[in-house]
Design a protein around this motif. Structure first.
Motif, PDB file in Angstrom:
ATOM      1  N   HIS A 150       7.853  25.246  50.607  1.00  0.00           N
ATOM      2  CA  HIS A 150       8.480  25.259  51.928  1.00  0.00           C
ATOM      3  C   HIS A 150       8.975  23.856  52.243  1.00  0.00           C
ATOM      4  O   HIS A 150       8.306  22.873  51.906  1.00  0.00           O
ATOM      5  CB  HIS A 150       7.487  25.698  52.996  1.00  0.00           C
ATOM      6  CG  HIS A 150       6.985  27.082  52.800  1.00  0.00           C
ATOM      7  ND1 HIS A 150       6.297  27.765  53.759  1.00  0.00           N
ATOM      8  CD2 HIS A 150       7.061  27.940  51.748  1.00  0.00           C
ATOM      9  CE1 HIS A 150       5.975  28.959  53.326  1.00  0.00           C
ATOM     10  NE2 HIS A 150       6.418  29.080  52.090  1.00  0.00           N
ATOM     11  N   GLU A 151      10.110  23.763  52.890  1.00  0.00           N
ATOM     12  CA  GLU A 151      10.694  22.469  53.234  1.00  0.00           C
ATOM     13  C   GLU A 151       9.731  21.670  54.116  1.00  0.00           C
ATOM     14  O   GLU A 151       9.116  22.206  55.037  1.00  0.00           O
ATOM     15  CB  GLU A 151      12.023  22.686  53.971  1.00  0.00           C
ATOM     16  CG  GLU A 151      12.783  21.400  54.196  1.00  0.00           C
ATOM     17  CD  GLU A 151      14.185  21.650  54.696  1.00  0.00           C
ATOM     18  OE1 GLU A 151      14.479  21.238  55.822  1.00  0.00           O
ATOM     19  OE2 GLU A 151      14.965  22.282  53.949  1.00  0.00           O
ATOM     20  N   ASN A 152       9.589  20.387  53.804  1.00  0.00           N
ATOM     21  CA  ASN A 152       8.770  19.426  54.556  1.00  0.00           C
ATOM     22  C   ASN A 152       7.287  19.788  54.605  1.00  0.00           C
ATOM     23  O   ASN A 152       6.572  19.340  55.495  1.00  0.00           O
ATOM     24  CB  ASN A 152       9.298  19.258  55.990  1.00  0.00           C
ATOM     25  CG  ASN A 152      10.706  18.725  56.025  1.00  0.00           C
ATOM     26  OD1 ASN A 152      11.149  18.035  55.108  1.00  0.00           O
ATOM     27  ND2 ASN A 152      11.433  19.054  57.062  1.00  0.00           N
ATOM     28  N   ASP A 153       6.804  20.557  53.650  1.00  0.00           N
ATOM     29  CA  ASP A 153       5.406  20.984  53.635  1.00  0.00           C
ATOM     30  C   ASP A 153       4.734  20.458  52.368  1.00  0.00           C
ATOM     31  O   ASP A 153       4.810  21.083  51.306  1.00  0.00           O
ATOM     32  CB  ASP A 153       5.325  22.512  53.697  1.00  0.00           C
ATOM     33  CG  ASP A 153       3.889  23.005  53.814  1.00  0.00           C
ATOM     34  OD1 ASP A 153       3.028  22.251  54.316  1.00  0.00           O
ATOM     35  OD2 ASP A 153       3.632  24.144  53.390  1.00  0.00           O
ATOM     36  N   PHE A 154       4.075  19.301  52.502  1.00  0.00           N
ATOM     37  CA  PHE A 154       3.469  18.637  51.357  1.00  0.00           C
ATOM     38  C   PHE A 154       2.052  18.190  51.693  1.00  0.00           C
ATOM     39  O   PHE A 154       1.723  17.952  52.852  1.00  0.00           O
ATOM     40  CB  PHE A 154       4.274  17.387  50.956  1.00  0.00           C
ATOM     41  CG  PHE A 154       5.692  17.682  50.613  1.00  0.00           C
ATOM     42  CD1 PHE A 154       6.034  18.211  49.384  1.00  0.00           C
ATOM     43  CD2 PHE A 154       6.701  17.464  51.546  1.00  0.00           C
ATOM     44  CE1 PHE A 154       7.352  18.494  49.064  1.00  0.00           C
ATOM     45  CE2 PHE A 154       8.024  17.749  51.236  1.00  0.00           C
ATOM     46  CZ  PHE A 154       8.348  18.268  49.994  1.00  0.00           C
ATOM     47  N   HIS A 155       1.257  18.037  50.653  1.00  0.00           N
ATOM     48  CA  HIS A 155       0.018  17.272  50.772  1.00  0.00           C
ATOM     49  C   HIS A 155       0.396  15.845  50.381  1.00  0.00           C
ATOM     50  O   HIS A 155       1.145  15.637  49.424  1.00  0.00           O
ATOM     51  CB  HIS A 155      -1.067  17.842  49.851  1.00  0.00           C
ATOM     52  CG  HIS A 155      -2.305  17.006  49.869  1.00  0.00           C
ATOM     53  ND1 HIS A 155      -3.087  16.863  50.996  1.00  0.00           N
ATOM     54  CD2 HIS A 155      -2.871  16.242  48.913  1.00  0.00           C
ATOM     55  CE1 HIS A 155      -4.087  16.055  50.721  1.00  0.00           C
ATOM     56  NE2 HIS A 155      -3.982  15.668  49.461  1.00  0.00           N
ATOM     57  N   TRP A 156      -0.110  14.868  51.140  1.00  0.00           N
ATOM     58  CA  TRP A 156       0.264  13.464  50.966  1.00  0.00           C
ATOM     59  C   TRP A 156      -0.926  12.650  50.471  1.00  0.00           C
ATOM     60  O   TRP A 156      -2.057  12.894  50.873  1.00  0.00           O
ATOM     61  CB  TRP A 156       0.706  12.876  52.295  1.00  0.00           C
ATOM     62  CG  TRP A 156       1.908  13.490  52.911  1.00  0.00           C
ATOM     63  CD1 TRP A 156       2.012  14.742  53.469  1.00  0.00           C
ATOM     64  CD2 TRP A 156       3.195  12.894  53.047  1.00  0.00           C
ATOM     65  NE1 TRP A 156       3.283  14.948  53.947  1.00  0.00           N
ATOM     66  CE2 TRP A 156       4.031  13.824  53.709  1.00  0.00           C
ATOM     67  CE3 TRP A 156       3.723  11.663  52.692  1.00  0.00           C
ATOM     68  CZ2 TRP A 156       5.355  13.561  54.012  1.00  0.00           C
ATOM     69  CZ3 TRP A 156       5.051  11.392  53.002  1.00  0.00           C
ATOM     70  CH2 TRP A 156       5.846  12.330  53.642  1.00  0.00           C
ATOM     71  N   GLY A 157      -0.644  11.661  49.633  1.00  0.00           N
ATOM     72  CA  GLY A 157      -1.663  10.719  49.187  1.00  0.00           C
ATOM     73  C   GLY A 157      -1.008   9.455  48.665  1.00  0.00           C
ATOM     74  O   GLY A 157       0.223   9.308  48.685  1.00  0.00           O
ATOM     75  N   TYR A 158      -1.836   8.544  48.225  1.00  0.00           N
ATOM     76  CA  TYR A 158      -1.375   7.299  47.596  1.00  0.00           C
ATOM     77  C   TYR A 158      -1.906   7.248  46.165  1.00  0.00           C
ATOM     78  O   TYR A 158      -2.969   7.805  45.871  1.00  0.00           O
ATOM     79  CB  TYR A 158      -1.925   6.064  48.329  1.00  0.00           C
ATOM     80  CG  TYR A 158      -1.315   5.786  49.671  1.00  0.00           C
ATOM     81  CD1 TYR A 158      -0.069   5.179  49.784  1.00  0.00           C
ATOM     82  CD2 TYR A 158      -2.004   6.098  50.841  1.00  0.00           C
ATOM     83  CE1 TYR A 158       0.479   4.902  51.028  1.00  0.00           C
ATOM     84  CE2 TYR A 158      -1.467   5.822  52.090  1.00  0.00           C
ATOM     85  CZ  TYR A 158      -0.224   5.219  52.166  1.00  0.00           C
ATOM     86  OH  TYR A 158       0.318   4.943  53.401  1.00  0.00           O
ATOM     87  N   TYR A 159      -1.171   6.535  45.324  1.00  0.00           N
ATOM     88  CA  TYR A 159      -1.645   6.247  43.971  1.00  0.00           C
ATOM     89  C   TYR A 159      -1.317   4.794  43.675  1.00  0.00           C
ATOM     90  O   TYR A 159      -0.171   4.354  43.843  1.00  0.00           O
ATOM     91  CB  TYR A 159      -0.978   7.153  42.928  1.00  0.00           C
ATOM     92  CG  TYR A 159      -1.344   6.781  41.505  1.00  0.00           C
ATOM     93  CD1 TYR A 159      -2.629   7.033  41.013  1.00  0.00           C
ATOM     94  CD2 TYR A 159      -0.436   6.148  40.670  1.00  0.00           C
ATOM     95  CE1 TYR A 159      -2.983   6.665  39.722  1.00  0.00           C
ATOM     96  CE2 TYR A 159      -0.778   5.782  39.378  1.00  0.00           C
ATOM     97  CZ  TYR A 159      -2.056   6.038  38.905  1.00  0.00           C
ATOM     98  OH  TYR A 159      -2.403   5.666  37.628  1.00  0.00           O
ATOM     99  N   PHE A 160      -2.337   4.019  43.253  1.00  0.00           N
ATOM    100  CA  PHE A 160      -2.164   2.623  42.856  1.00  0.00           C
ATOM    101  C   PHE A 160      -2.395   2.530  41.358  1.00  0.00           C
ATOM    102  O   PHE A 160      -3.505   2.775  40.872  1.00  0.00           O
ATOM    103  CB  PHE A 160      -3.147   1.731  43.620  1.00  0.00           C
ATOM    104  CG  PHE A 160      -3.100   0.287  43.208  1.00  0.00           C
ATOM    105  CD1 PHE A 160      -1.911  -0.428  43.261  1.00  0.00           C
ATOM    106  CD2 PHE A 160      -4.244  -0.355  42.771  1.00  0.00           C
ATOM    107  CE1 PHE A 160      -1.870  -1.765  42.876  1.00  0.00           C
ATOM    108  CE2 PHE A 160      -4.208  -1.690  42.384  1.00  0.00           C
ATOM    109  CZ  PHE A 160      -3.022  -2.394  42.444  1.00  0.00           C
ATOM    110  N   HIS A 161      -1.345   2.194  40.613  1.00  0.00           N
ATOM    111  CA  HIS A 161      -1.417   2.126  39.145  1.00  0.00           C
ATOM    112  C   HIS A 161      -1.909   0.739  38.740  1.00  0.00           C
ATOM    113  O   HIS A 161      -1.167  -0.242  38.828  1.00  0.00           O
ATOM    114  CB  HIS A 161      -0.049   2.420  38.533  1.00  0.00           C
ATOM    115  CG  HIS A 161      -0.098   2.608  37.060  1.00  0.00           C
ATOM    116  ND1 HIS A 161      -0.773   3.652  36.463  1.00  0.00           N
ATOM    117  CD2 HIS A 161       0.428   1.878  36.058  1.00  0.00           C
ATOM    118  CE1 HIS A 161      -0.651   3.556  35.152  1.00  0.00           C
ATOM    119  NE2 HIS A 161       0.074   2.481  34.880  1.00  0.00           N
ATOM    120  N   SER A 162      -3.161   0.664  38.299  1.00  0.00           N
ATOM    121  CA  SER A 162      -3.798  -0.635  38.088  1.00  0.00           C
ATOM    122  C   SER A 162      -4.060  -1.002  36.635  1.00  0.00           C
ATOM    123  O   SER A 162      -4.299  -2.171  36.337  1.00  0.00           O
ATOM    124  CB  SER A 162      -5.111  -0.692  38.871  1.00  0.00           C
ATOM    125  OG  SER A 162      -5.944   0.398  38.514  1.00  0.00           O
TER     126      SER A 162
END
Length: 187
Positions: A50-62
């Motif tokens: 569905h448009e604009n329907d996401f689960h959000w998070g961050y990822y830091f590539h270390s």
């Protein structure tokens, strides 16, 4: 009987070869990520998306093989943190896209981690908390600390949604590897 058995055996081999190819593509995509790069990660929530329907998070590539995923997830009527080291960001179920928002200065990883965890003890006291609201709260702190150089957090989230909407159908069809896009609003 023999030809039916041969077809099943051939199909199994084909599936194994396809799985091995996908695994290699995901490993190669991970290896191509620049060290100390920070991403907003979007996952689709439905098929079709569905448009604009996401689960959000961050990822830091270390490290060349891994990084840290930061996100919150709903548990019952509340939210809990779910941060941790992963070598499988590209293997995540329903992954849509990684959007690079920063290159973190050498030695600033500790400060980044502290900011990411700054609401861990009170995530449910954030007004209207969702994963997107949490992303915005953390993003504002990352911008204040100049880890993320962007002049408008709301515009960045809108850009991320547009990128997610563009790549959602491919994610739903399991195209591999998932795309990595650089934000046009971060400098």
């Amino acid at each position: 009987m023999s030809s039916s058995s041969d077809r099943r055996s051939s199909a199994k081999m084909s599936l194994r070869q396809e799985a091995a190819l996908i695994k290699k593509q995901q490993e190669d995509a991970l290896a191509r990520l620049p060290l100390n790069s920070l991403y907003i990660v979007l996952w689709i929530r439905s098929h079709p998306p569905h448009e604009n329907d996401f689960h959000w998070g961050y990822y830091f590539h270390s490290t060349p093989q891994s990084g840290i995923k930061y996100h919150i997830k709903q548990l019952g009527s509340g939210w809990i943190t779910d941060h941790g080291r992963t070598g499988g960001v590209f293997k995540s179920n329903f992954l849509c896209v990684l959007i690079q928002i920063a290159t973190v200065a050498e030695g600033a990883g500790g400060q980044l981690d502290q900011i990411m965890r700054s609401h861990d003890g009170n995530v449910n006291s954030i007004p209207g908390v969702t994963c997107r609201v949490w992303i915005l709260k953390i993003l504002e702190k990352l911008m204040q600390s100049v880890i993320v150089r962007c002049s408008n957090a709301d515009a960045l989230l809108q850009e991320c949604m547009a990128i997610g909407n563009q790549h959602g159908p491919e994610a739903a069809e399991n195209h591999q590897p998932r795309p990595v896009v650089k934000s046009n609003l971060c400098f």
